[in-house]
Write an enzyme that holds these catalytic residues in place. Structure first.
Site: not given
Ligand code: AMP
Length: 280
Positions: A29, A31, A141-144, A170
């Site tokens: 959710e 993503h 995402g702020q997560k990263d 999220v």
């Molecule tokens: P990733 O697939 O982990 O490389 O993440 C792809 C994008 O989704 C990146 O911009 C992440 O920061 C974002 N993302 C990952 N987890 C979350 C989350 N829990 N809330 C918001 N964005 C996220």
């Protein structure tokens, strides 16, 4: 779903304003929130699914990183994504590929220190993806959070002209930040992992009560985050723009942490005195 750069370029030539969400798949959710926003703010939303080998260290989890392409495509469609780009490794790194995009000092502390070369891999693949998709805006995402800052800085330095949009983290209702890697956690480990968000929220509560001393904020987070089953790697109290550790009180703060729970490495953060959408 498109597999080659040439196919994406053909699609792009027929398309209006593109909002782009780059991902490594195993979508959740978090993503989905990025994709819905991209769809709402653009003529069309695009996403990529690519587990990028160059951003993983030799001892890291590239091989065991979760992969769920068929499910991911369904989620993308549900979120309003019109084009999914899911290239092969060879499509992104052709034979003889040796060019790398090296970020500056923003990539040195925190995750950059813990994962040498990680952000070079991130910048390299995003430069390629931006060159193929040519998005008007890209959603992160702020997560990263450090990744967001590295990408903002690269986008400015290389004059890429993409609007980089930071979106809130999220979380599951109990506080755990959604992550593709959460699927690796056992039920016990998931319970242990809750200490991370609890620690960060305790830091935020202390901040809300008026505490500004970075050492005290760090200690409060550490006490709770270092719970049973959690191997804390770092807790950082830093400037959200430079990511340098704070030596004294400041009005805008990033508290971030990394930890291992079993074999799974997790990161999380909170921003204090500033919202992610305000960081540019
Ligand atoms: P990733 O697939 O982990 O490389 O993440 C792809 C994008 O989704 C990146 O911009 C992440 O920061 C974002 N993302 C990952 N987890 C979350 C989350 N829990 N809330 C918001 N964005 C996220």
């Amino acid at each position: 779903m498109l597999r080659t750069a040439a196919e994406v370029r053909g699609w792009r030539a027929r398309t209006g304003r593109v909002g782009f969400v780059p991902t490594m798949g195993a979508l959740h959710e978090g993503h989905e929130a990025l994709m819905r926003r991209a769809a709402a703010e653009s003529d069309v939303a695009a996403a990529s699914i690519f587990v990028n080998p160059t951003q993983f260290g030799p001892q890291e989890d590239f091989r065991s990183y979760p992969r769920a392409e068929a499910r991911d495509v369904v989620l993308c469609e549900r979120a309003g994504v019109a084009m999914v780009f899911a290239p092969s490794a060879l499509e992104m790194y052709p034979d003889g590929d040796a060019t790398r995009v090296q970020p500056g000092p923003i990539a040195l502390p925190l995750e950059g220190a813990a994962r040498p070369g990680h952000f070079t891999g991130v910048c390299t693949v995003l430069t390629k993806l931006f060159a193929i998709v040519r998005p008007d805006a890209a959603y992160f995402g702020q997560k990263d959070f450090q990744q967001l800052r590295v990408v903002q800085t690269m986008n400015r330095d290389l004059r890429l002209g993409v609007r980089i949009v930071g979106c809130p983290t999220v979380r599951d209702p109990d506080g755990l930040a959604l992550s593709s890697r959460n699927g690796h956690l056992t039920a016990d480990q998931r319970r242990s992992a809750l200490a991370l968000s609890r620690g960060l929220f305790a830091g935020r509560d202390l901040w809300t009560a008026g505490e500004r001393d970075p050492a005290k904020l760090r200690l409060a987070v550490e006490r709770i985050a270092a719970g049973p089953g959690v191997a804390l790697e770092y807790v950082s109290v830093a400037d959200p723009y430079t990511l340098e550790e704070l030596g004294g009180p400041q009005g805008k703060v990033l508290i971030s942490l990394a930890a291992h729970v079993g074999k799974t490495r997790l990161i999380d953060n909170v921003l204090l005195g500033i919202e992610v959408g305000e960081v540019e």
